[in-house]
Write a protein that holds these residues in place. Structure first.
Motif, short mmCIF file in Angstrom:
data_model
loop_
_atom_site.label_atom_id
_atom_site.label_comp_id
_atom_site.label_asym_id
_atom_site.label_seq_id
_atom_site.Cartn_x
_atom_site.Cartn_y
_atom_site.Cartn_z
N GLN A 258 0.83 -1.21 0.00
CA GLN A 258 0.00 0.00 0.00
C GLN A 258 0.86 1.26 0.00
OE1 GLN A 258 -2.36 0.82 3.53
NE2 GLN A 258 -4.03 1.63 2.30
N LEU A 259 1.95 1.23 0.76
CA LEU A 259 2.85 2.37 0.83
C LEU A 259 3.47 2.66 -0.54
CD1 LEU A 259 4.35 4.47 2.59
CD2 LEU A 259 6.11 2.72 2.96
N LEU A 260 3.87 1.62 -1.25
CA LEU A 260 4.50 1.80 -2.55
C LEU A 260 3.48 2.09 -3.64
CD1 LEU A 260 7.08 -1.14 -2.40
CD2 LEU A 260 7.53 1.30 -2.08
N TYR A 261 2.26 1.59 -3.48
CA TYR A 261 1.27 1.67 -4.54
C TYR A 261 0.57 3.01 -4.62
CZ TYR A 261 -2.77 0.48 -7.44
OH TYR A 261 -3.72 0.47 -8.42
N ASN A 266 0.87 9.52 -1.75
CA ASN A 266 2.20 9.62 -1.16
C ASN A 266 3.24 9.26 -2.20
OD1 ASN A 266 1.31 9.85 1.80
ND2 ASN A 266 0.31 7.96 1.16
N CYS A 267 4.39 9.86 -2.11
CA CYS A 267 5.46 9.46 -3.00
C CYS A 267 6.81 9.72 -2.33
CB CYS A 267 5.37 10.18 -4.35
SG CYS A 267 5.64 11.95 -4.27
N LEU A 321 17.80 14.88 1.20
CA LEU A 321 16.86 14.27 2.14
C LEU A 321 15.97 13.28 1.40
CD1 LEU A 321 15.73 17.47 4.08
CD2 LEU A 321 17.82 16.10 4.37
N PHE A 322 15.91 12.06 1.92
CA PHE A 322 15.01 11.05 1.37
C PHE A 322 13.74 11.07 2.19
CE2 PHE A 322 13.83 6.38 1.13
CZ PHE A 322 13.21 6.52 -0.11
N VAL A 323 12.61 11.44 1.56
CA VAL A 323 11.39 11.67 2.31
C VAL A 323 10.20 10.96 1.67
CG1 VAL A 323 12.23 13.94 3.04
CG2 VAL A 323 10.75 13.77 1.03
N LEU A 324 9.16 10.81 2.45
CA LEU A 324 7.86 10.38 1.98
C LEU A 324 6.94 11.58 2.11
CD1 LEU A 324 5.97 8.10 0.99
CD2 LEU A 324 5.47 7.61 3.39
#
Length: 327
Positions: A258-261, A266-267, A321-324
């Motif tokens: 779900q997080l990736l899809y 969200n990205c 920065l690597f973020v969601l």
């Protein structure tokens, strides 16, 4: 110049011949019956209406010579006009078929070339065409006869992507990115070798293109790097990661999926640290970014990733920065 006319497409040549007939007969009828056709335009109007078989009847030849000209125009001019529209229709149908079957070269630029067709590519197109309507894609595949999906932003090229001529038809020279997926019809080693060969061909045409390649075997990762890959996606490792985490924490795989899809909500992104975060700790930076609905996951420093570093880890100006990020 002498043979330039014969190099023109057939429907263009027929159009020129048709216009010549119209001008010729328009001028002749004006000369033959100047009282009825007072201007050259009247003659041309009569010729167009007659050749098109519309027949308004606003101009009618009165003399024997004028009637013979009308007969000649009907016999010859109308045939050319009809043949022109038939050729135009045939050309349009031919181009549509060529486009549908991947035989038309792509001429625009700034697009993303995607090599191979599989369910991963189908999902890629489904999400990115919806999330980014400005993106354009060129799909290159040798196994398809017709692309099984239809998007306005997607162009299809049929052919072997390891051939320079096929990549040139995809206009790799003007593309901004290329995504090379593993060939599902080959075994893992052969698929990786074909992917790397495609990468070498693409980099040979456009050394600056950003290349993302899918690699199935660990042994070929280094070869992909040497071939110029900017990013390597190890599909089997990602699958193994998901399985391992599910074994250790049953039920976690749907959350990861779900997080990736959910690309629309969200990205994952890279961000340059704003001035207010430079010199701040990881803990303080996370708090500031959370107020902006941004989850700080890690730091990339000089190409080295630091995932979930210590809360005391200090952010520098050169970091990424690597973020969601929540949209």
């Amino acid at each position: 110049m002498k043979y330039a006319y014969f190099r023109l497409p057939i429907f263009v040549r027929m159009l020129l011949v048709g216009f010549s007939f119209i001008l010729l007969f328009g001028g002749l009828i004006h000369a033959a019956e100047p009282n009825t056709y007072r201007t050259l335009f009247d003659g041309i109007w009569w010729a167009i209406v007659t050749a098109a078989t519309v027949g308004y009847g606003d101009f009618v030849p009165k003399t024997m010579l004028g009637k013979f000209l009308g007969i000649a125009l009907i016999l010859f001019g109308t045939g050319f006009i009809s043949a022109y529209f038939a050729a135009l229709s045939a050309s349009a149908i031919s181009r549509e078929n060529a486009l549908l079957h991947g035989n038309v070269a792509y001429t625009k630029e700034g697009h993303v070339v995607v090599v191979g067709w599989n369910e991963r590519v189908r999902e890629l197109l489904k999400q990115l065409t919806a999330a980014h309507p400005s993106f354009t894609f060129v799909i290159v595949d040798a196994t398809l006869d017709v692309l099984p999906v239809s998007y306005n932003q997607v162009h299809f090229i049929k052919g072997n992507p390891t051939y320079d001529s096929i990549l040139q038809k995809a206009n790799v020279a003007k593309a901004k990115m290329i995504v090379i997926t593993a060939d599902q019809h080959k075994n893992e080693l052969d698929a990786d070798m074909a992917s790397i060969l495609t990468l070498l061909s693409a980099k040979g045409i456009n050394p600056d293109i950003y290349a993302i390649i899918e690699i199935l075997t660990t042994q070929q990762v280094n070869n992909a790097k040497l071939a110029g890959a900017d990013e390597i996606i190890q599909t089997n490792q990602l699958s193994s990661f998901s399985i391992i985490n599910s074994l250790q924490s049953p039920g976690i795989s749907p959350l990861i999926e779900q997080l990736l899809y959910r690309l629309g909500e969200n990205c994952f992104q890279f961000l340059d640290p704003p001035d207010e975060l430079v010199g701040q700790t990881m803990a303080e930076s996370s708090r500031i970014l959370l107020n902006q609905q941004i989850l700080l996951i890690g730091i990339i420093r000089e190409g080295v990733p630091f995932m979930n570093p210590s809360p005391l880890f200090t952010i520098q100006q050169s970091d990424r920065l690597f973020v969601l990020k929540h949209h």
